[in-house]
Design a protein around this motif. Structure first.
Motif, PDB file in Angstrom:
ATOM      1  N   ALA A 176       0.327  -1.643   0.124  1.00 35.14           N
ATOM      2  CA  ALA A 176      -0.457  -0.386  -0.081  1.00 35.14           C
ATOM      3  C   ALA A 176       0.907   1.097  -0.198  1.00 35.14           C
ATOM      4  N   ALA A 177       1.791   0.877   1.087  1.00 36.93           N
ATOM      5  CA  ALA A 177       3.121   2.146   0.354  1.00 36.93           C
ATOM      6  C   ALA A 177       3.579   2.353  -1.151  1.00 36.93           C
ATOM      7  N   SER A 178       3.714   1.542  -1.391  1.00 36.90           N
ATOM      8  CA  SER A 178       4.507   1.758  -2.138  1.00 36.90           C
ATOM      9  C   SER A 178       3.654   2.451  -3.757  1.00 36.90           C
ATOM     10  N   VAL A 179       2.280   1.957  -3.464  1.00 38.95           N
ATOM     11  CA  VAL A 179       1.240   2.093  -4.359  1.00 38.95           C
ATOM     12  C   VAL A 179       1.460   3.524  -4.073  1.00 38.95           C
ATOM     13  N   MET A 180       0.918   4.362  -2.312  1.00 34.50           N
ATOM     14  CA  MET A 180       0.869   5.631  -2.503  1.00 34.50           C
ATOM     15  C   MET A 180       2.422   6.573  -2.643  1.00 34.50           C
ATOM     16  N   MET A 181       3.393   5.808  -2.794  1.00 34.45           N
ATOM     17  CA  MET A 181       4.719   6.644  -3.564  1.00 34.45           C
ATOM     18  C   MET A 181       4.645   6.701  -4.646  1.00 34.45           C
ATOM     19  N   CYS A 182       3.958   5.481  -5.384  1.00 39.46           N
ATOM     20  CA  CYS A 182       3.802   5.658  -7.524  1.00 39.46           C
ATOM     21  C   CYS A 182       2.756   7.074  -7.664  1.00 39.46           C
ATOM     22  N   LEU A 183       1.782   6.950  -6.699  1.00 40.22           N
ATOM     23  CA  LEU A 183       0.838   7.653  -6.917  1.00 40.22           C
ATOM     24  C   LEU A 183       1.481   9.210  -6.686  1.00 40.22           C
ATOM     25  N   VAL A 184       1.924   9.377  -5.713  1.00 38.62           N
ATOM     26  CA  VAL A 184       2.493  10.725  -5.228  1.00 38.62           C
ATOM     27  C   VAL A 184       3.900  11.317  -6.330  1.00 38.62           C
ATOM     28  N   ALA A 185       4.412  10.366  -6.370  1.00 33.98           N
ATOM     29  CA  ALA A 185       4.901  10.503  -8.239  1.00 33.98           C
ATOM     30  C   ALA A 185       4.720  10.474  -9.381  1.00 33.98           C
ATOM     31  N   SER A 216       1.921  17.241 -24.341  1.00 31.82           N
ATOM     32  CA  SER A 216       0.326  17.243 -24.376  1.00 31.82           C
ATOM     33  C   SER A 216       0.334  15.546 -23.725  1.00 31.82           C
ATOM     34  N   SER A 217       0.665  15.241 -25.148  1.00 34.53           N
ATOM     35  CA  SER A 217       0.506  13.048 -24.927  1.00 34.53           C
ATOM     36  C   SER A 217       1.201  12.758 -23.590  1.00 34.53           C
ATOM     37  N   LEU A 218       2.211  13.463 -22.917  1.00 31.49           N
ATOM     38  CA  LEU A 218       2.794  12.634 -21.687  1.00 31.49           C
ATOM     39  C   LEU A 218       2.013  13.529 -20.478  1.00 31.49           C
ATOM     40  N   GLN A 219       1.357  14.116 -20.329  1.00 25.61           N
ATOM     41  CA  GLN A 219       0.576  14.783 -19.630  1.00 25.61           C
ATOM     42  C   GLN A 219      -0.681  13.370 -19.709  1.00 25.61           C
ATOM     43  N   TRP A 220      -1.543  13.494 -20.642  1.00 28.33           N
ATOM     44  CA  TRP A 220      -2.244  12.186 -20.981  1.00 28.33           C
ATOM     45  C   TRP A 220      -1.623  11.295 -20.455  1.00 28.33           C
ATOM     46  N   LYS A 221      -0.796  10.212 -20.970  1.00 26.76           N
ATOM     47  CA  LYS A 221      -0.807   9.750 -20.713  1.00 26.76           C
ATOM     48  C   LYS A 221      -0.569   8.826 -18.894  1.00 26.76           C
ATOM     49  N   LEU A 222      -0.031  10.648 -18.032  1.00 25.15           N
ATOM     50  CA  LEU A 222       0.013   9.795 -16.565  1.00 25.15           C
ATOM     51  C   LEU A 222      -1.219  10.647 -15.875  1.00 25.15           C
ATOM     52  N   THR A 223      -1.802  10.808 -16.779  1.00 25.01           N
ATOM     53  CA  THR A 223      -3.174  11.230 -15.972  1.00 25.01           C
ATOM     54  C   THR A 223      -3.962   9.982 -16.344  1.00 25.01           C
ATOM     55  N   ASN A 224      -3.504   9.385 -17.018  1.00 24.40           N
ATOM     56  CA  ASN A 224      -4.651   7.442 -17.377  1.00 24.40           C
ATOM     57  C   ASN A 224      -3.566   6.529 -16.510  1.00 24.40           C
ATOM     58  N   MET A 225      -2.405   7.179 -16.279  1.00 30.35           N
ATOM     59  CA  MET A 225      -1.610   6.101 -15.568  1.00 30.35           C
ATOM     60  C   MET A 225      -2.616   6.710 -13.864  1.00 30.35           C
ATOM     61  N   LYS A 241       2.315  12.650  -9.721  1.00 27.05           N
ATOM     62  CA  LYS A 241       1.148  13.721  -9.200  1.00 27.05           C
ATOM     63  C   LYS A 241       2.043  15.032  -9.938  1.00 27.05           C
ATOM     64  N   ILE A 242       3.435  14.506  -8.935  1.00 29.25           N
ATOM     65  CA  ILE A 242       4.197  15.413  -8.898  1.00 29.25           C
ATOM     66  C   ILE A 242       4.345  15.264 -10.711  1.00 29.25           C
ATOM     67  N   MET A 243       4.705  14.591 -10.765  1.00 28.11           N
ATOM     68  CA  MET A 243       5.371  14.329 -12.768  1.00 28.11           C
ATOM     69  C   MET A 243       4.510  15.305 -13.461  1.00 28.11           C
ATOM     70  N   GLN A 244       2.989  14.755 -13.234  1.00 27.47           N
ATOM     71  CA  GLN A 244       2.111  15.906 -13.342  1.00 27.47           C
ATOM     72  C   GLN A 244       2.011  17.535 -13.689  1.00 27.47           C
ATOM     73  N   ARG A 245       2.574  17.859 -12.253  1.00 28.94           N
ATOM     74  CA  ARG A 245       2.775  19.119 -12.411  1.00 28.94           C
ATOM     75  C   ARG A 245       3.566  19.906 -12.904  1.00 28.94           C
ATOM     76  N   VAL A 246       4.210  18.757 -12.920  1.00 26.55           N
ATOM     77  CA  VAL A 246       5.822  19.556 -13.780  1.00 26.55           C
ATOM     78  C   VAL A 246       5.141  19.837 -15.354  1.00 26.55           C
ATOM     79  N   VAL A 247       4.363  18.986 -15.867  1.00 26.53           N
ATOM     80  CA  VAL A 247       4.321  18.205 -17.245  1.00 26.53           C
ATOM     81  C   VAL A 247       3.336  19.741 -17.250  1.00 26.53           C
ATOM     82  N   ILE A 248       2.647  20.075 -16.505  1.00 23.48           N
ATOM     83  CA  ILE A 248       1.538  21.771 -16.395  1.00 23.48           C
ATOM     84  C   ILE A 248       2.249  22.527 -16.827  1.00 23.48           C
TER      85      ILE A 248
END
Length: 385
Positions: free
Chosen positions: A108-117, A149-158, A119-126
């Motif tokens: 669960a902690a690993s999944v949470m860390m992946c989500l945080v990472a 735009s393509s990278l942001q879409w992929k990150l959002t989907n993940m 979301k950070i990448m998504q904000r950097v792309v934005i």
């Protein structure tokens, strides 16, 4: 052409002179020739989603059984006390439970860390998109703009997929743990249930594993019935007497010939004329059986419509004679059924001499009673005295 059930029953009325296996082999020949085929369960019911729903139905059955017991209507239990040897076996099971808990926490902690990472990448792309737009004006849509735009879409989907998977697993674990704790299920059996939930994620199920998962789910449900003191085969007189004399045989029967069926509202379980190869037990929920038959004085047609609930059964004739359904069974509310395979039943019973003799005597009385009364899937159980 398919024989009328009344003729089939009369043809098989003297089956007691032959082994049970011969009876069932004749029934299998008829099934292969029938136009409707077997009424085998149409839904695998092996996914974690389905299994969690089955646990809820077992909880409902336990409440019903407790209510019956409080009113003095309790039935013999398919279970017993925990032996000293099994208590010793709980020690490694408890250790495994602790290890599994730690593994779940790390996961669960690993999944949470992946989500945080992510979301950070998504904000950097934005932010990069905004800076690129400000620096290039209207020309930002080409080249680098499209890549961002393509990278942001992929990150959002993940992120969406990972959040959905996390919520799904959390729901399964919480629901399962709540069930196991509330009904005081032993640690060893709880561990087996948790392992099954982990193995039966929809993404992990393959065609090659469906049969093994189905057998495993049936074994787990039977074991849960025992520990919850809910009879897996309802309170049917034949199985109650059989359990009293041969408890291990009934356990083999449940594990080898019993198939759980999870049904949805308005789903048709079987229709008139379908070749019947299973006896059905309603564990929880409601189904309605409808049929028509000639009156005893042959003066007209009698229509039968009966609602069945948890603890009741139908189509017992499939165990004792070649049988086709004389009516249709439709689901009213979501329900859990147990389908007892006639061929599996014959195989288990014929392996034990005294149980086979008891089954032969009961079958003679059942078929005799069936020939006397209206021949429907609701035929009453025969006397075991």
């Amino acid at each position: 052409s398919l024989k009328r059930p009344s003729a089939i029953v009369k043809d098989r009325a003297e089956w007691h002179s032959s082994p049970v296996g011969e009876l069932r082999s004749g029934n299998r020949r008829m099934s292969s020739a029938g136009s409707h085929g077997s009424t085998a369960p149409s839904r695998s019911g092996v996914s974690a989603d389905d299994f969690v729903v089955m646990l809820r139905h077992l909880a409902d059955a336990a409440v019903r059984e407790a209510s019956s017991s409080s009113q003095g209507k309790g039935r013999p239990r398919l279970g017993g006390t925990v032996s000293k040897f099994s208590r010793l076996q709980q020690i490694p099971a408890r250790m495994e439970w602790v290890v599994r808990g730690l593994q779940d926490a790390v996961s669960a902690a690993s999944v949470m860390m992946c989500l945080v990472a992510l979301k950070i990448m998504q904000r950097v792309v934005i932010v990069c998109q905004v800076l690129l737009c400000c620096g290039h004006g209207r020309d930002w849509h080409g080249g680098s703009g499209d890549k961002f735009s393509s990278l942001q879409w992929k990150l959002t989907n993940m992120i969406i997929q990972l959040q959905g998977l996390r919520q799904e697993k959390t729901f399964w674990r919480r629901t399962t743990c709540d069930f196991l704790t509330r009904h005081r299920i032993s640690v060893s059996l709880s561990m087996r249930v948790r392992k099954y939930i982990d193995r039966s994620h929809p993404q992990q199920i393959r065609d090659s594993t469906v049969d093994s998962l189905r057998r495993l789910s049936a074994e787990l449900l039977v074991d849960l019935h025992e520990e919850m003191h809910v009879p897996a085969l309802s309170g049917h007189p034949f199985f109650v007497r059989l359990f009293t004399a041969h408890p291990e045989l009934v356990r083999r029967l449940c594990q080898g010939a019993l198939v759980p069926m999870l049904k949805s509202p308005d789903e048709l379980v079987f229709s008139v004329g379908d070749v019947c190869s299973h006896m059905y037990f309603v564990v929880s929920g409601h189904v309605v059986y409808s049929a028509s038959h000639r009156s005893e004085d042959d003066s007209g047609v009698v229509r039968v419509r009966r609602t069945l609930h948890g603890g009741q059964w139908l189509s017992e004739a499939a165990l004792w004679t070649a049988w086709v359904h004389r009516g249709e069974l439709c689901v009213l509310t979501e329900c859990l059924l147990f389908a007892l395979s006639a061929s599996g039943f014959a195989s288990v019973i014929s392996s034990h001499q005294s149980a086979h003799v008891f089954a032969v005597g009961y079958a003679r009385k059942f078929v005799k009673s069936l020939n006397r009364g209206p021949q429907t899937d609701l035929a009453e159980a025969a006397s075991v005295d």
